[in-house]
Write a protein that holds these residues in place. Structure first.
Motif, short mmCIF file in Angstrom:
data_model
loop_
_atom_site.label_atom_id
_atom_site.label_comp_id
_atom_site.label_asym_id
_atom_site.label_seq_id
_atom_site.Cartn_x
_atom_site.Cartn_y
_atom_site.Cartn_z
N ARG A 1 42.33 10.61 37.62
CA ARG A 1 41.87 9.33 38.12
C ARG A 1 40.43 8.88 37.11
N LEU A 2 40.36 7.62 37.13
CA LEU A 2 39.35 7.03 36.42
C LEU A 2 38.17 7.53 36.95
N ALA A 3 38.05 7.53 38.29
CA ALA A 3 36.93 8.10 38.98
C ALA A 3 36.47 9.28 38.26
N ASP A 4 37.27 10.01 37.44
CA ASP A 4 36.79 11.45 37.11
C ASP A 4 36.22 11.55 35.55
N LEU A 5 35.76 10.24 35.41
CA LEU A 5 35.39 10.00 33.98
C LEU A 5 33.91 10.77 33.94
N ALA A 6 33.37 10.84 34.98
CA ALA A 6 32.09 11.59 34.90
C ALA A 6 32.16 13.01 34.53
N GLY A 7 33.61 13.57 34.55
CA GLY A 7 33.54 15.07 34.35
C GLY A 7 33.91 15.04 32.94
N VAL A 8 34.19 14.11 31.99
CA VAL A 8 34.28 14.31 30.74
C VAL A 8 33.57 15.11 30.01
N PRO A 9 34.08 16.17 28.90
CA PRO A 9 33.02 17.04 28.77
C PRO A 9 32.40 16.61 27.37
N PHE A 10 32.51 15.55 26.91
CA PHE A 10 31.71 14.76 25.64
C PHE A 10 31.36 13.36 26.08
N GLU A 11 30.60 12.87 25.37
CA GLU A 11 29.56 11.61 25.43
C GLU A 11 30.32 10.44 25.11
N PRO A 12 30.22 9.40 25.54
CA PRO A 12 30.86 7.94 24.86
C PRO A 12 30.14 8.00 23.34
N PRO A 13 30.86 6.93 22.55
CA PRO A 13 31.97 6.45 22.67
C PRO A 13 33.24 7.14 22.67
N TYR A 14 34.14 6.81 23.82
CA TYR A 14 35.47 7.62 23.73
C TYR A 14 36.69 6.43 24.28
N VAL A 15 37.67 6.80 24.06
CA VAL A 15 38.94 6.01 24.21
C VAL A 15 39.67 6.40 25.67
N VAL A 16 40.23 5.79 26.42
CA VAL A 16 40.69 6.19 27.67
C VAL A 16 42.08 5.56 27.57
N LYS A 17 43.23 6.27 27.72
CA LYS A 17 44.60 5.61 27.60
C LYS A 17 45.33 6.23 28.50
N PRO A 18 46.35 5.46 29.24
CA PRO A 18 47.63 6.44 30.01
C PRO A 18 48.72 7.14 28.90
N PHE A 19 49.11 8.09 29.55
CA PHE A 19 49.88 9.05 28.79
C PHE A 19 51.33 8.27 28.31
N ASP A 20 51.82 7.27 29.21
CA ASP A 20 53.01 6.54 28.96
C ASP A 20 52.59 5.26 28.07
N ALA B 1 34.65 4.01 36.16
CA ALA B 1 35.19 4.93 37.26
C ALA B 1 34.96 4.43 38.51
N ALA B 2 34.38 3.36 38.78
CA ALA B 2 34.36 2.64 40.20
C ALA B 2 35.61 1.94 40.53
N ARG B 3 36.27 1.68 39.72
CA ARG B 3 37.51 0.76 40.09
C ARG B 3 38.39 1.52 40.99
N GLY B 4 39.01 0.78 41.93
CA GLY B 4 39.95 1.62 42.91
C GLY B 4 41.40 1.10 43.08
N GLY B 5 41.68 0.19 42.20
CA GLY B 5 43.15 -0.34 42.07
C GLY B 5 44.21 0.81 41.72
N ALA B 6 45.29 0.26 42.28
CA ALA B 6 46.77 1.42 42.17
C ALA B 6 46.95 1.47 40.61
N GLU B 7 46.29 0.39 39.55
CA GLU B 7 46.94 0.43 38.25
C GLU B 7 45.75 1.22 37.77
N ASP B 8 44.73 1.77 38.26
CA ASP B 8 43.92 2.67 37.64
C ASP B 8 43.86 4.08 38.15
N GLN B 9 45.33 4.40 38.62
CA GLN B 9 45.41 5.84 38.92
C GLN B 9 46.26 6.34 37.37
#
Length: 418
Positions: free
Chosen positions: A144-163, A183-191
């Motif tokens: 989930r985007l809410a888990d971005l805090a656990g990314v083991p490297f600092e920005p800048p980085y690219v976030v994209k869905p697998f599909d 990470a604060a987003r909560g919409g279904a499209e952010d799963q």
């Protein structure tokens, strides 16, 4: 393809080949030219167009190309006569794993699942590339985007869905503050799940060609007009092919990285579309697909090297020798471009003949028309008013012609709010 060994000497009169997806249609036509019996499996939205195109001997509808169980059931329900000599494959990136799983379940010839997964899943791909010692971005998965805090490297980085397709939902996260906002987003499209990759600076190349038994039969190197992500800021989608004689050092370095990458991914036979980033003397792996590149990569490679990449794909599927070495190289070079426009209903736009009158224009394919509605080209890298292929004496002239054409076309288009 990796084949199972036939148990008997008899071969079918026509080789049955099941292809998941009906695009690109050129690969189905190529299979037919070589005498294959082409069975096209497609989803309901594409079934009518596939049947009308006439490029397959038979069209089978399935609920989802992403579901191997649905594909197998559809083939069984339609009583498609498959044997261990039959082939199950796809020229589209998305159903690759489905084709391998379905082929294995049906006892047919297909890519091993490990190969399909390596060419489809970018996280798996980067693990294999890194293990081979090839420079590549760091990669991490979050559910989930809410888990971005656990990314083991600092920005800048690219976030994209697998599909992902068309870079529609890919986001460049530049700062920690931006990561927190996302990470604060909560919409279904952010799963998710989501792939997170460290940002790789440098200009972007794409490499296209054919490989047989691990040997590169053709390597074509092109430089994007702008890095793909830049389209959201008005950057152009297109590229200029670089002539091997004009850039011998680059071709040598690219060929080495490409051969090592394909070996790491377990892709010894077929075609490829691979992306690299240039950093001074270093080439950093971006991603690789076992298919023909998009845009008008196929046309540009054909004009320059005399090689039909769709034909090369079909030859590899059927186990026929490559013809890449028999093409005649054109002294000119070529490039392609998505014609840009702004969103809205088109009230005025240059026609194909007017576009062809511009310097070096070889091919024009229009998608938009006066009275039609143009999509927002900043939301999807595949959105366009049309496509063109341009020729010139060297990469610099081709690039300038493409940029001039884009500026002229954009200025000539008129739209109103749809």
């Amino acid at each position: 393809m990796t084949a199972t060994t036939p148990t008997g000497p008899r071969q079918p009169e026509r080789q049955p080949v099941v292809v998941l997806g009906w695009k690109p249609t050129e690969v189905l036509e190529a299979l037919g030219r070589y005498g294959a019996e082409v069975v096209c499996v497609c989803e309901p939205a594409d079934a009518a167009a596939a049947e009308k195109s006439g490029v397959a001997d038979r069209v089978v509808m399935t609920a989802s190309l992403a579901d191997a169980g649905e594909v197998v059931a559809a083939l069984v329900r339609e009583r498609v006569p498959l044997t261990e000599d039959s082939i199950v494959c796809s020229a589209d990136e998305f159903p690759l794993v489905t084709a391998s799983v379905a082929g294995e379940a049906l006892g047919c010839r297909s890519w091993p699942v490990s190969r399909a997964l390596a060419l489809r899943d970018k996280f798996v791909q980067k693990l294999l590339i890194r293990a081979a010692g090839i420079p590549v971005a760091d990669a991490h998965q979050v559910d989930r985007l809410a888990d971005l805090a656990g990314v083991p490297f600092e920005p800048p980085y690219v976030v994209k869905p697998f599909d992902e397709a068309g870079v529609r939902r890919t986001v460049l996260v530049a700062t920690t503050e931006q990561a927190e906002e996302i990470a604060a987003r909560g919409g279904a499209e952010d799963q998710g799940p989501w792939l997170v990759e460290s940002f790789v600076p440098g200009g972007e190349l794409h490499v296209d060609g054919a490989v047989r038994a691990g040997r590169l039969e053709l390597v074509s190197v092109s430089r994007y007009l702008n890095n793909v992500m830049a389209f959201r800021d008005g950057g152009l989608v297109g590229s200029t092919l670089l002539d091997p004689e004009e850039h011998p050092g680059l071709y040598a370095a690219v060929s080495d990285v490409t051969a090592r990458s394909l070996n790491a991914l377990g892709h010894p036979d077929g075609v490829f579309h691979l992306e690299l980033f240039e950093q001074d003397e270093l080439l950093v792996f971006g991603e690789c697909a076992g298919r023909v590149g998009g845009g008008r990569v196929d046309t540009v490679v054909g004009l320059k090297f005399g090689v039909d990449l769709h034909d090369e794909w079909a030859r590899a599927v059927l186990g026929l020798p490559s013809a890449a070495g028999s093409g005649l190289r054109d002294r000119r070079t070529f490039g392609w471009l998505h014609l840009p426009a702004v969103a809205g209903r088109v009230t005025a736009m240059p026609g194909p003949d007017e576009i062809r009158s511009r310097p070096g224009v070889e091919v024009v394919e229009m998608k938009a028309e006066v009275g039609g509605v143009m999509a927002d080209v900043r939301k999807d890298s595949n959105s366009r008013a049309g496509r063109v292929v341009v020729s010139g004496d060297g990469a610099a002239e081709v690039e300038q012609r493409l940029r001039d054409l884009a500026d002229w076309f954009r200025a000539a288009v008129r739209v109103e709010q749809a």
